[in-house]
Design a protein around this motif. Structure first.
Motif, PDB file in Angstrom:
ATOM      1  N   GLY A 172       0.824  -1.063  -0.035  1.00 42.53           N
ATOM      2  CA  GLY A 172      -0.093   0.062  -0.124  1.00 42.53           C
ATOM      3  C   GLY A 172       0.988   1.375  -0.022  1.00 42.53           C
ATOM      4  O   GLY A 172       0.202   2.416  -0.227  1.00 42.53           O
ATOM      5  N   SER A 173       2.063   1.112   0.164  1.00 38.86           N
ATOM      6  CA  SER A 173       2.929   2.245   0.253  1.00 38.86           C
ATOM      7  C   SER A 173       3.957   2.337  -0.823  1.00 38.86           C
ATOM      8  O   SER A 173       4.803   3.447  -0.905  1.00 38.86           O
ATOM      9  CB  SER A 173       3.882   2.189   1.409  1.00 38.86           C
ATOM     10  OG  SER A 173       4.754   1.309   1.377  1.00 38.86           O
ATOM     11  N   TYR A 174       4.011   1.584  -1.924  1.00 41.40           N
ATOM     12  CA  TYR A 174       4.854   1.565  -2.861  1.00 41.40           C
ATOM     13  C   TYR A 174       4.179   1.203  -4.292  1.00 41.40           C
ATOM     14  O   TYR A 174       3.361   0.765  -4.221  1.00 41.40           O
ATOM     15  CB  TYR A 174       6.163   0.568  -2.661  1.00 41.40           C
ATOM     16  CG  TYR A 174       5.652  -0.803  -2.479  1.00 41.40           C
ATOM     17  CD1 TYR A 174       5.210  -1.641  -1.725  1.00 41.40           C
ATOM     18  CD2 TYR A 174       5.897  -1.658  -3.994  1.00 41.40           C
ATOM     19  CE1 TYR A 174       4.991  -3.043  -1.679  1.00 41.40           C
ATOM     20  CE2 TYR A 174       5.368  -2.983  -4.149  1.00 41.40           C
ATOM     21  CZ  TYR A 174       4.749  -3.797  -2.881  1.00 41.40           C
ATOM     22  OH  TYR A 174       4.778  -5.085  -3.092  1.00 41.40           O
ATOM     23  N   SER A 175       4.961   1.673  -5.368  1.00 49.79           N
ATOM     24  CA  SER A 175       4.799   1.141  -6.703  1.00 49.79           C
ATOM     25  C   SER A 175       5.745   0.218  -7.302  1.00 49.79           C
ATOM     26  O   SER A 175       6.984   0.253  -6.805  1.00 49.79           O
ATOM     27  CB  SER A 175       4.577   2.367  -7.520  1.00 49.79           C
ATOM     28  OG  SER A 175       3.670   3.143  -7.067  1.00 49.79           O
ATOM     29  N   LEU A 176       5.141  -0.818  -7.834  1.00 49.47           N
ATOM     30  CA  LEU A 176       5.994  -1.860  -8.548  1.00 49.47           C
ATOM     31  C   LEU A 176       6.188  -1.404 -10.173  1.00 49.47           C
ATOM     32  O   LEU A 176       5.244  -1.538 -10.783  1.00 49.47           O
ATOM     33  CB  LEU A 176       5.402  -3.217  -8.225  1.00 49.47           C
ATOM     34  CG  LEU A 176       6.201  -4.181  -8.480  1.00 49.47           C
ATOM     35  CD1 LEU A 176       7.539  -4.552  -7.908  1.00 49.47           C
ATOM     36  CD2 LEU A 176       5.591  -5.613  -8.533  1.00 49.47           C
ATOM     37  N   GLY A 177       7.515  -1.406 -10.266  1.00 47.56           N
ATOM     38  CA  GLY A 177       7.551  -1.273 -11.807  1.00 47.56           C
ATOM     39  C   GLY A 177       8.528  -2.488 -12.438  1.00 47.56           C
ATOM     40  O   GLY A 177       9.146  -3.166 -11.710  1.00 47.56           O
ATOM     41  N   TRP A 178       8.011  -2.594 -13.552  1.00 51.59           N
ATOM     42  CA  TRP A 178       8.819  -3.660 -14.305  1.00 51.59           C
ATOM     43  C   TRP A 178       9.405  -3.022 -15.499  1.00 51.59           C
ATOM     44  O   TRP A 178       8.818  -2.283 -16.364  1.00 51.59           O
ATOM     45  CB  TRP A 178       7.880  -4.911 -14.888  1.00 51.59           C
ATOM     46  CG  TRP A 178       7.568  -5.830 -13.838  1.00 51.59           C
ATOM     47  CD1 TRP A 178       6.446  -6.065 -13.122  1.00 51.59           C
ATOM     48  CD2 TRP A 178       8.312  -7.094 -13.256  1.00 51.59           C
ATOM     49  NE1 TRP A 178       6.449  -7.030 -12.015  1.00 51.59           N
ATOM     50  CE2 TRP A 178       7.710  -7.766 -12.560  1.00 51.59           C
ATOM     51  CE3 TRP A 178       9.641  -7.480 -13.822  1.00 51.59           C
ATOM     52  CZ2 TRP A 178       8.311  -9.051 -11.436  1.00 51.59           C
ATOM     53  CZ3 TRP A 178      10.095  -8.772 -13.126  1.00 51.59           C
ATOM     54  CH2 TRP A 178       9.306  -9.365 -12.305  1.00 51.59           C
ATOM     55  N   PHE A 179      10.592  -3.497 -15.748  1.00 52.83           N
ATOM     56  CA  PHE A 179      11.493  -3.074 -17.052  1.00 52.83           C
ATOM     57  C   PHE A 179      12.426  -4.398 -17.615  1.00 52.83           C
ATOM     58  O   PHE A 179      12.561  -5.234 -17.014  1.00 52.83           O
ATOM     59  CB  PHE A 179      12.431  -2.146 -16.421  1.00 52.83           C
ATOM     60  CG  PHE A 179      12.100  -0.717 -15.857  1.00 52.83           C
ATOM     61  CD1 PHE A 179      11.365  -0.851 -14.579  1.00 52.83           C
ATOM     62  CD2 PHE A 179      12.078   0.408 -16.779  1.00 52.83           C
ATOM     63  CE1 PHE A 179      10.923   0.325 -13.951  1.00 52.83           C
ATOM     64  CE2 PHE A 179      11.382   1.587 -16.326  1.00 52.83           C
ATOM     65  CZ  PHE A 179      11.092   1.599 -15.012  1.00 52.83           C
ATOM     66  N   ARG A 180      12.438  -4.093 -18.675  1.00 49.39           N
ATOM     67  CA  ARG A 180      13.266  -5.191 -19.593  1.00 49.39           C
ATOM     68  C   ARG A 180      14.582  -4.411 -20.256  1.00 49.39           C
ATOM     69  O   ARG A 180      14.506  -3.351 -20.526  1.00 49.39           O
ATOM     70  CB  ARG A 180      12.380  -6.011 -20.322  1.00 49.39           C
ATOM     71  CG  ARG A 180      11.812  -5.295 -21.603  1.00 49.39           C
ATOM     72  CD  ARG A 180      10.816  -6.241 -22.242  1.00 49.39           C
ATOM     73  NE  ARG A 180      10.159  -5.381 -23.396  1.00 49.39           N
ATOM     74  CZ  ARG A 180       9.312  -5.808 -23.984  1.00 49.39           C
ATOM     75  NH1 ARG A 180       8.548  -7.056 -23.729  1.00 49.39           N
ATOM     76  NH2 ARG A 180       8.872  -5.348 -25.273  1.00 49.39           N
ATOM     77  N   GLN A 181      15.359  -5.464 -20.420  1.00 48.93           N
ATOM     78  CA  GLN A 181      16.646  -4.787 -21.109  1.00 48.93           C
ATOM     79  C   GLN A 181      17.517  -6.082 -21.916  1.00 48.93           C
ATOM     80  O   GLN A 181      17.324  -7.121 -21.607  1.00 48.93           O
ATOM     81  CB  GLN A 181      17.668  -4.291 -19.950  1.00 48.93           C
ATOM     82  CG  GLN A 181      18.969  -3.567 -20.589  1.00 48.93           C
ATOM     83  CD  GLN A 181      19.680  -2.837 -19.593  1.00 48.93           C
ATOM     84  OE1 GLN A 181      19.381  -3.171 -18.354  1.00 48.93           O
ATOM     85  NE2 GLN A 181      20.165  -1.685 -20.065  1.00 48.93           N
ATOM     86  N   ALA A 240       5.930  -1.886 -17.281  1.00 56.81           N
ATOM     87  CA  ALA A 240       4.396  -1.916 -16.428  1.00 56.81           C
ATOM     88  C   ALA A 240       4.648  -1.188 -15.178  1.00 56.81           C
ATOM     89  O   ALA A 240       5.756  -1.250 -14.700  1.00 56.81           O
ATOM     90  CB  ALA A 240       3.849  -3.250 -16.430  1.00 56.81           C
ATOM     91  N   CYS A 241       3.656  -0.956 -14.598  1.00 55.88           N
ATOM     92  CA  CYS A 241       3.589  -0.442 -13.075  1.00 55.88           C
ATOM     93  C   CYS A 241       2.553  -0.614 -12.319  1.00 55.88           C
ATOM     94  O   CYS A 241       1.331  -0.645 -13.153  1.00 55.88           O
ATOM     95  CB  CYS A 241       3.839   1.179 -13.209  1.00 55.88           C
ATOM     96  SG  CYS A 241       4.239   1.754 -11.595  1.00 55.88           S
ATOM     97  N   PHE A 242       2.543  -1.234 -11.249  1.00 54.08           N
ATOM     98  CA  PHE A 242       1.369  -1.408 -10.360  1.00 54.08           C
ATOM     99  C   PHE A 242       1.380  -0.550  -9.222  1.00 54.08           C
ATOM    100  O   PHE A 242       2.552  -0.600  -8.418  1.00 54.08           O
ATOM    101  CB  PHE A 242       1.471  -2.867 -10.227  1.00 54.08           C
ATOM    102  CG  PHE A 242       0.472  -3.286  -9.056  1.00 54.08           C
ATOM    103  CD1 PHE A 242       0.763  -3.713  -7.969  1.00 54.08           C
ATOM    104  CD2 PHE A 242      -0.881  -3.006  -9.350  1.00 54.08           C
ATOM    105  CE1 PHE A 242      -0.131  -4.132  -6.920  1.00 54.08           C
ATOM    106  CE2 PHE A 242      -1.947  -3.660  -8.443  1.00 54.08           C
ATOM    107  CZ  PHE A 242      -1.584  -4.148  -7.207  1.00 54.08           C
ATOM    108  N   SER A 243       0.521   0.257  -8.900  1.00 51.81           N
ATOM    109  CA  SER A 243       0.410   0.954  -7.670  1.00 51.81           C
ATOM    110  C   SER A 243      -0.198   0.056  -6.574  1.00 51.81           C
ATOM    111  O   SER A 243      -1.289  -0.116  -6.500  1.00 51.81           O
ATOM    112  CB  SER A 243      -0.318   2.136  -7.932  1.00 51.81           C
ATOM    113  OG  SER A 243      -0.490   2.847  -6.551  1.00 51.81           O
ATOM    114  N   THR A 244       0.508  -0.214  -5.535  1.00 51.83           N
ATOM    115  CA  THR A 244      -0.296  -0.907  -4.350  1.00 51.83           C
ATOM    116  C   THR A 244      -1.034  -0.086  -3.372  1.00 51.83           C
ATOM    117  O   THR A 244      -1.939  -0.386  -2.762  1.00 51.83           O
ATOM    118  CB  THR A 244       0.697  -1.521  -3.432  1.00 51.83           C
ATOM    119  OG1 THR A 244       1.586  -0.433  -2.848  1.00 51.83           O
ATOM    120  CG2 THR A 244       1.656  -2.558  -4.098  1.00 51.83           C
TER     121      THR A 244
END
Length: 126
Positions: free
Chosen positions: A30-39, A49-53
């Motif tokens: 509930g306090s953080y956002s989770l991002g996914w990246f690729r390289q 993508a990003c998901f806000s908890t």
């Protein structure tokens, strides 16, 4: 101390599916956002993508929208990224990142995150 551990990558044929998970510790849900990246080697890290908890909103890059989706199947500490209809262009090292963001504001930029996992390889064969 904040730690992130990815799992679930692997090798799949084109058209197949994989799930990535990112176990987050050190942040309250509930306090953080989770991002996914690729390289891929020699290229810049690309936002996926990003998901806000905090508000449960999800955001996807145009290249994956409609094929990738977050789910809570893994529980609150481990949001899953379900990837379907994978193609060779999805082959990359995938990294999750977490940070206290306002929703996912700025969350498409690697510089917005101070906490990263070590990565999980996804390989899609044609």
């Amino acid at each position: 101390q904040v730690t992130l551990v990815e799992s679930g990558g692997g090798t799949v044929q084109a058209g197949g599916s994989l799930r990535l998970s990112c176990e987050v510790s050190g942040f309250h849900y509930g306090s953080y956002s989770l991002g996914w990246f690729r390289q891929i080697p020699g290229k810049e890290r690309e936002w996926v993508a990003c998901f806000s908890t905090s508000n449960q909103r999800t955001y996807y890059s145009p290249s994956v929208k409609g094929r990738f989706a977050f789910s809570q199947d893994g529980g609150q500490t481990m949001p899953l990224l379900k990837m379907s209809d994978l193609g060779p262009e999805d082959t990359a090292m995938y990294y999750c990142a977490a940070e206290r963001l306002r929703g996912c504001s700025g969350g498409s930029h690697p510089g917005a995150y101070n906490h990263w996992g070590r990565g999980s390889q996804v390989t899609v064969s044609s």
